[in-house]
Design a protein around this motif. Structure first.
Motif, short mmCIF file in Angstrom:
data_model
loop_
_atom_site.label_atom_id
_atom_site.label_comp_id
_atom_site.label_asym_id
_atom_site.label_seq_id
_atom_site.Cartn_x
_atom_site.Cartn_y
_atom_site.Cartn_z
N LEU A 1 0.60 -1.17 0.12
CA LEU A 1 -0.11 0.08 0.18
C LEU A 1 1.32 1.04 0.49
O LEU A 1 1.49 1.64 0.29
N THR A 2 0.73 2.19 -1.07
CA THR A 2 1.63 2.91 -0.72
C THR A 2 0.89 4.15 -0.87
O THR A 2 0.89 6.01 -0.51
N ARG A 3 -0.87 4.30 -0.69
CA ARG A 3 -1.33 5.77 -0.20
C ARG A 3 -2.27 5.28 -0.47
O ARG A 3 -3.68 4.90 -1.18
N LEU A 4 -3.24 6.05 1.09
CA LEU A 4 -4.67 5.77 1.33
C LEU A 4 -4.97 7.13 1.18
O LEU A 4 -4.58 8.20 1.90
N SER A 5 -6.23 7.54 0.27
CA SER A 5 -7.18 8.59 0.74
C SER A 5 -8.73 8.50 0.46
O SER A 5 -8.68 7.62 0.44
N ILE A 6 -8.83 9.19 2.01
CA ILE A 6 -10.06 9.01 2.38
C ILE A 6 -11.26 10.48 2.21
O ILE A 6 -10.33 11.51 2.71
N THR A 7 -11.94 10.68 0.95
CA THR A 7 -13.31 11.62 1.51
C THR A 7 -14.52 11.50 2.17
O THR A 7 -15.06 10.58 1.61
N ASN A 8 -14.86 12.33 3.27
CA ASN A 8 -16.12 12.20 3.36
C ASN A 8 -17.07 11.18 4.21
O ASN A 8 -17.73 10.13 4.02
N TYR A 9 -15.61 10.46 5.12
CA TYR A 9 -15.94 9.63 5.74
C TYR A 9 -15.93 9.19 7.47
O TYR A 9 -15.17 10.03 7.61
N ALA A 10 -17.00 8.89 8.10
CA ALA A 10 -17.20 9.00 9.48
C ALA A 10 -16.95 10.76 9.37
O ALA A 10 -17.42 11.95 9.38
N LEU A 11 -16.12 10.79 10.66
CA LEU A 11 -15.63 12.32 10.80
C LEU A 11 -14.17 13.11 10.10
O LEU A 11 -13.33 13.48 10.63
N ILE A 12 -14.08 12.34 8.79
CA ILE A 12 -12.77 12.24 7.74
C ILE A 12 -13.24 13.26 6.79
O ILE A 12 -14.24 12.49 6.31
N ARG A 13 -13.61 14.44 6.38
CA ARG A 13 -13.52 15.15 5.91
C ARG A 13 -12.81 14.63 4.60
O ARG A 13 -12.69 14.47 3.14
N GLU A 14 -11.34 15.22 4.59
CA GLU A 14 -10.45 14.43 3.11
C GLU A 14 -9.25 14.23 4.18
O GLU A 14 -8.74 15.02 5.05
N LEU A 15 -7.94 13.52 3.78
CA LEU A 15 -6.97 13.03 4.33
C LEU A 15 -6.37 12.03 3.47
O LEU A 15 -7.04 11.51 2.18
N GLU A 16 -5.48 12.26 3.48
CA GLU A 16 -4.38 11.67 2.25
C GLU A 16 -3.61 11.31 2.73
O GLU A 16 -2.61 11.76 3.90
#
Length: 552
Positions: free
Chosen positions: A2-17
């Motif tokens: 796993l080199t990169r993980l991007s999360i948008t609009n999930y639970a308390l996470i608005r956006e992160l990478e």
């Protein structure tokens, strides 16, 4: 990996990478900061179901995307079989709409969850507290031995034969049932066939007989009409042909003086010739028509017989009766061939059973061969992890009937104290002991380099002090052969990593969100000091933190 993980609009996470290195990474943060949220988001691209999903923004979709370096993972066949584009850096994406609809993509191609799971199961092993409980299950314990022993090809061949045998045995059940039903029906089928055979049916017979019966049934009436017709044409004194000949003579005489009248004579002569032919045919038909009550009775009897047969077989013609006869003949032939099919299938089942036993014996030999080295490796590791007087044994017994994975029953037997009897893990091992045992097992499996990435969540449950430091050493050693990502509360483990991420909460516009940041060396010192003492500015804790990082 796993080199990169991007999360948008999930639970308390608005956006992160997050960008991960190929070796040893840790994720820390206060309880409730969102570490489990990140793991939950990762689970979505690994194929978990999106149940009761909460969105930070209810009006927007959730998107989780991971990039995996799949070089040297031998996945080309998977991509080819599933008609997917193969790229060394594979992008897996999961989207969930505000209405709860989910879509999954591999390299921008839509896929089903089963395809997603099949791929990611060969990329990532997520170890959580729930998976620690798997250690108590015999099937998991057996899979550990098979992994270390390299039994994959034999297991694959065994599974293929096992499935084939199951299918053949089901087919045999159906054949035997069909054969029994056929035997019960055979006498009746033979009777029906013999009856139709003796009937000496001919194609179109019914239609021909019905026409003949129609004629014979009205023979007297037909003869009377034919006789009268012949009388009118030629036999009576004032018949039609005589009158027409008179007309023809008159026209011929008129034609001597008027050419057009003469042309009528030629046309009338043609009519007279045609009428003579008709008259002869009518006479012939009259003579041929015979009233024969006996023959009519014979035909009616035959028709009644045919009608009864048709009613019996639910058909409407002789041709359909002949089709029924062919069907019955095929059924009778099929019954005879069922015995041959059963004997052939019996032989195939016997051959398959022998091959299954051969493969099961081969698996059994391999498992027993590797059981002792596994015992020694696990014992060495769990003793390093603070269970000094531990006892561990791989117990392999033979099943009465081979199962889906062979003819062996595997049990891990354990004791934590000197002089205690070895027993099933479920009966004697505590949560902390199970965590350390699982780490020992995972460390053993990782030496076979079976998966490119392993993620640990709560592997540090129930440990501290020197044991925590030893755990960090084991994880570091594992990271030499695979990517290791650990969510931890222990500074002894966090200090051993190559990179350190911190999950934190922040408030914005009256709402709370979670995010993550990669720490530099000074920030790591502060974070480790906080984990050690609860005070990031305490100098003694900061010094200890520096020592932890120095030993890395």
């Amino acid at each position: 990996m796993l080199t990169r993980l991007s999360i948008t609009n999930y639970a308390l996470i608005r956006e992160l990478e997050i960008n991960f290195s190929e070796s040893f990474s840790v994720i820390t943060g206060e309880t409730g900061a969102g570490k489990s949220i990140i793991l939950g988001a990762l689970g979505l691209i690994l194929g978990q179901r999106a149940e009761n999903l909460s969105l930070a923004d209810k009006s927007s979709k959730c998107c989780i995307e991971g990039t995996f370096n799949i070089t040297n993972c031998n996945l080309e066949d998977f991509f080819s079989d599933n008609d997917l584009d193969y790229e060394e850096f594979c992008i897996i994406r999961r989207e969930i709409t505000p209405q709860g609809k989910s879509r999954a993509f591999i390299n921008d191609t839509p896929v089903g969850l089963n395809q997603l799971k099949e791929l990611t199961s060969r990329l990532v092993d997520v170890h959580s507290q729930h998976q620690t409980l798997l250690l108590q299950e015999s099937s998991f314990q057996q899979s550990v031995i098979d992994s270390v022993a390299g039994n994959g090809p034999i297991l694959s061949a065994y599974a293929k034969v096992f499935r084939s045998l199951n299918e053949m045995e089901k087919a045999m059940e159906l054949l035997l049932k069909k054969n029994q039903e056929a035997r019960n029906e055979q006498d009746y089928l033979n009777f029906l066939f013999d009856e139709l055979e003796k009937a000496a049916l001919k194609p179109g017979e019914q239609e021909l007989l019905e026409k003949e019966a129609e004629v014979l049934g009205h023979a007297e009436e037909i003869k009377a009409r034919l006789f009268n017709a012949a009388e009118l044409l030629i036999n009576s004194e004032d018949n039609i042909l005589r009158r027409l000949n008179e007309v023809a003579n008159l026209l011929q005489q008129a034609g001597r003086h008027h050419p057009e009248a003469g042309s009528f004579t030629e046309r009338l002569s043609a009519c007279i010739i045609e009428l003579k032919d008709i008259a002869e045919a009518v006479n012939h038909l009259d003579e041929a028509t015979v009233y024969d009550p006996e023959k009519l009775a014979e035909i009616n009897d035959r028709l009644a017989f045919l009608y009864n047969l048709e009613h019996k077989h639910h058909v409407k013609s002789t041709d359909e009766l002949l089709e029924k006869k062919s069907e019955i003949e095929e059924k009778i032939s099929g019954i005879a061939s069922l015995d041959e099919q059963i004997e052939k299938l019996k032989k195939q089942i016997a051959d398959g059973s022998r091959e299954l036993i051969r493969l099961a014996d081969e698996l059994a030999v391999q498992r027993r061969k590797f059981s002792k080295p596994i015992e020694e490796a696990v014992l060495q590791t769990i003793r390093q992890l603070g269970i000094k007087d531990a006892g561990f044994c791989v117990d392999i017994s033979k099943l009465k009937v081979p199962g889906p994975f062979g003819s062996d029953r595997v049990r891990f037997l354990f004791s934590a104290n000197k002089g205690s009897d070895l027993n099933d893990l479920s009966k004697i091992a505590s949560g902390g002991e199970l965590s350390r045992l699982m780490l020992a097992v995972k460390s053993l499996i990782s030496s076979n380099n079976l998966l490119p990435t392993i993620i640990f969540d709560e592997i540090d449950s129930g440990i501290s002090g020197d044991v925590a430091s030893k755990t960090g050493s084991i994880l570091t050693k594992m990271s030499e052969k695979m990517q290791v990502i650990v969510i931890t509360h222990l500074p002894q483990i966090a200090g051993r990593s190559n990179e350190h991420f911190k999950v934190y909460k922040y408030n914005e516009n009256g709402k709370t969100f979670s995010s993550i940041v990669k720490l530099n060396n000074d920030e790591r010192v502060s974070e480790l000091a906080l984990m050690i003492s609860g005070n990031p500015d305490l100098e003694a804790a900061r010094e200890t933190a520096r020592e932890l990082l120095k030993n890395n």
